[in-house]
Structure formats: C-alpha cells, structure tokens
Motif scaffolding. Structure first.
Motif, short mmCIF file in Angstrom:
data_model
loop_
_atom_site.label_atom_id
_atom_site.label_comp_id
_atom_site.label_asym_id
_atom_site.label_seq_id
_atom_site.Cartn_x
_atom_site.Cartn_y
_atom_site.Cartn_z
N TRP A 180 0.64 -1.43 -0.07
CA TRP A 180 0.02 -0.20 0.07
C TRP A 180 0.64 1.14 0.12
CZ3 TRP A 180 -3.93 -2.22 -1.07
CH2 TRP A 180 -4.58 -3.32 -0.64
N TRP A 181 2.13 1.24 0.40
CA TRP A 181 2.88 2.29 0.46
C TRP A 181 4.05 2.18 -0.28
CZ3 TRP A 181 3.56 6.80 3.58
CH2 TRP A 181 2.57 6.96 4.25
N SER A 182 4.65 3.34 -1.09
CA SER A 182 6.08 3.30 -1.53
C SER A 182 6.82 4.10 -0.65
CB SER A 182 6.02 4.02 -2.81
OG SER A 182 5.50 5.41 -2.73
N PRO A 183 8.36 3.50 -0.57
CA PRO A 183 9.03 3.97 0.44
C PRO A 183 9.12 5.60 0.26
CG PRO A 183 9.87 2.21 -0.60
CD PRO A 183 9.06 2.43 -1.20
N PRO A 184 9.14 6.39 1.07
CA PRO A 184 9.23 7.91 0.81
C PRO A 184 10.70 8.31 0.80
CG PRO A 184 7.78 7.61 2.75
CD PRO A 184 8.40 6.13 2.33
N ASP A 185 10.84 9.52 0.19
CA ASP A 185 12.33 10.07 0.03
C ASP A 185 12.76 10.47 1.47
OD1 ASP A 185 12.33 9.55 -2.78
OD2 ASP A 185 11.41 11.76 -3.00
N ASP A 186 11.78 10.86 2.16
CA ASP A 186 12.14 11.70 3.63
C ASP A 186 11.13 11.47 4.76
OD1 ASP A 186 13.24 13.26 5.53
OD2 ASP A 186 12.47 15.19 4.41
N TYR A 187 11.68 10.97 5.75
CA TYR A 187 10.74 10.79 6.84
C TYR A 187 10.50 11.88 7.87
CZ TYR A 187 11.01 6.04 5.15
OH TYR A 187 10.80 4.63 4.36
N THR A 188 11.29 12.82 7.68
CA THR A 188 11.37 13.72 8.65
C THR A 188 10.36 14.74 8.62
OG1 THR A 188 12.77 15.26 7.19
CG2 THR A 188 13.70 14.08 8.77
N ASP A 189 9.31 14.55 7.55
CA ASP A 189 8.07 15.38 7.45
C ASP A 189 6.78 14.49 8.05
OD1 ASP A 189 7.52 13.46 5.54
OD2 ASP A 189 6.70 14.76 4.05
N MET A 190 7.18 13.44 8.98
CA MET A 190 6.25 12.59 9.43
C MET A 190 6.15 12.57 10.76
SD MET A 190 6.46 9.22 7.17
CE MET A 190 5.87 9.32 5.26
N LEU A 191 5.40 11.89 11.67
CA LEU A 191 5.38 11.75 12.82
C LEU A 191 5.70 10.19 13.19
CD1 LEU A 191 2.29 13.91 14.18
CD2 LEU A 191 4.73 14.61 14.37
N ALA A 192 6.68 10.01 14.12
CA ALA A 192 6.88 8.73 14.23
C ALA A 192 5.80 8.11 15.45
CB ALA A 192 8.07 8.42 15.12
N VAL A 193 5.27 6.92 15.08
CA VAL A 193 4.19 6.11 15.82
C VAL A 193 5.01 5.37 16.97
CG1 VAL A 193 2.30 4.86 16.31
CG2 VAL A 193 2.54 6.47 14.19
N THR A 194 5.04 5.72 18.25
CA THR A 194 5.82 4.95 18.96
C THR A 194 4.76 4.34 20.20
OG1 THR A 194 6.43 6.56 20.51
CG2 THR A 194 7.89 6.43 18.89
N LEU A 195 5.35 3.07 20.83
CA LEU A 195 4.36 2.54 21.87
C LEU A 195 4.52 3.60 23.00
CD1 LEU A 195 5.59 -1.36 21.71
CD2 LEU A 195 3.41 -0.09 20.71
N GLY A 196 3.66 3.70 23.94
CA GLY A 196 3.38 4.75 24.69
C GLY A 196 4.23 4.53 26.01
N THR A 197 5.59 4.10 25.96
CA THR A 197 6.45 3.89 26.97
C THR A 197 7.54 4.75 26.93
OG1 THR A 197 7.58 2.12 25.95
CG2 THR A 197 5.70 1.49 27.68
N GLY B 266 10.69 6.34 25.73
CA GLY B 266 11.67 5.74 24.67
C GLY B 266 10.85 4.46 23.85
N GLY B 267 9.74 4.73 23.73
CA GLY B 267 9.10 3.47 23.15
C GLY B 267 9.52 3.17 21.80
N GLU B 268 9.22 1.81 21.53
CA GLU B 268 9.52 1.42 20.31
C GLU B 268 8.77 2.18 19.06
OE1 GLU B 268 8.86 -2.90 17.75
OE2 GLU B 268 8.27 -2.78 19.84
N VAL B 269 9.64 2.47 17.90
CA VAL B 269 8.99 3.00 16.90
C VAL B 269 8.20 2.10 16.33
CG1 VAL B 269 9.23 4.28 14.63
CG2 VAL B 269 10.68 4.89 16.60
#
Length: 160
Positions: free
Chosen positions: A33-50, A52-55
């Motif tokens: 469903w997704w093609s690899p973006p050129d840049d990830y810095t315009d996104m928000l990382a989704v992390t587990l809610g702890t 230093g949570g895992e991305v």
C-alpha cells in the motif's frame, strides 16, 4: 511536539528513525500500500506509549489553511508485527483530535487504496465516511499500474 494517545505517542520523526521506518515501509504487507518515501522527517513517528517506546510506524498530515477551506488530510503505516492491535486507530484518533482541537480544522480526509479493506475498516471505526472513488488515483510503485482510492472524510463532530 509530542501527542499522547491511549497506547501510542506521536513525535516528530528524526533522521535516526529513517532506518527503522524504511524497514517497516518495505515489509511486504506494508509495501503493498505504500511506496518508500524519500524523506521521513515530515512525518510523526508512531511509538509505543512507554518512555523511549519502540517505533512501530509513521503518520503524516497535510493542512489546507485557507479559512474558506480549512481542513487536513492524514495517512499512516504500521509494522505488520502490530497490525490488528488498535494502535493505528489510536494514532489516527490522537492526531485527529489535535488537528481539530488545536489546529482548528473542521474536516479531515483520508484516501486509502480502495482495495485496502483493513484500512477502510479502521477509518470507518473512527467515523470516516466514504465520499467517492478516486479513479486511477495512485500508481503502484511495484507494477506501475494505476489504482483506485477511496476518498473518505470526517467532520469534527463525528470523531468517535
């Protein structure tokens, strides 16, 4: 900026997140469903809610700031290791609440590929409604074929 959901934390993706996000977006069930973006810095990382949570994925948004059309769009991907756990729903709800409550948007849109029934179910649970089919909307980065998408929207008072 850090947005806290019930089970996830959304924070700006940094250069240090690019390797893991690139690995996630290349997982076969995500790459469908997704093609690899050129840049990830315009996104928000989704992390587990702890702390230093895992991305576990990324979410992004775009805003129309013209007062006559004020609205925002969203998109998300998560690692397949956490599909079906409600993390995507939590991340989208968290971002939607911020876009509506803090950024003043009255309408949100999302445009999954029409064949992505799991995404459509997730978005429907949040209150998104189908608006129509966007014919030949997105080129498949693997095959080059054009694919239809489903335009869905959500008004501020419909968020569940």
């Amino acid at each position: 900026m850090e947005l806290r959901g019930e089970r996830v934390v959304l924070r700006p993706a940094g250069n240090g997140d690019a390797v893991i996000l690139d690995r996630i977006v290349r997982e076969p069930a995500v790459a469908r469903w997704w093609s690899p973006p050129d840049d990830y810095t315009d996104m928000l990382a989704v992390t587990l809610g702890t702390p230093g949570g895992e991305v576990v994925g990324a979410i992004r948004y775009d805003e129309e700031t013209d007062p006559e059309f004020r609205s925002a769009g969203m998109d998300i991907f998560l690692t397949t290791a956490h599909h079906g756990e409600g993390l995507g729903t939590d991340a989208l709800r968290t971002l939607a609440r911020w876009l509506i409550g803090e950024r003043g948007h009255h309408r949100l849109t999302i445009d999954p590929l029409a064949a992505n029934t799991a995404a459509v179910r997730c978005y429907t649970r949040l209150g998104f409604r189908p608006v129509g089919i966007l014919r030949a909307y997105q080129r498949d980065h693997r095959s080059g074929a054009w694919q239809d998408a489903l335009l869905m929207d959500l008004l501020a008072d419909e968020l569940t």
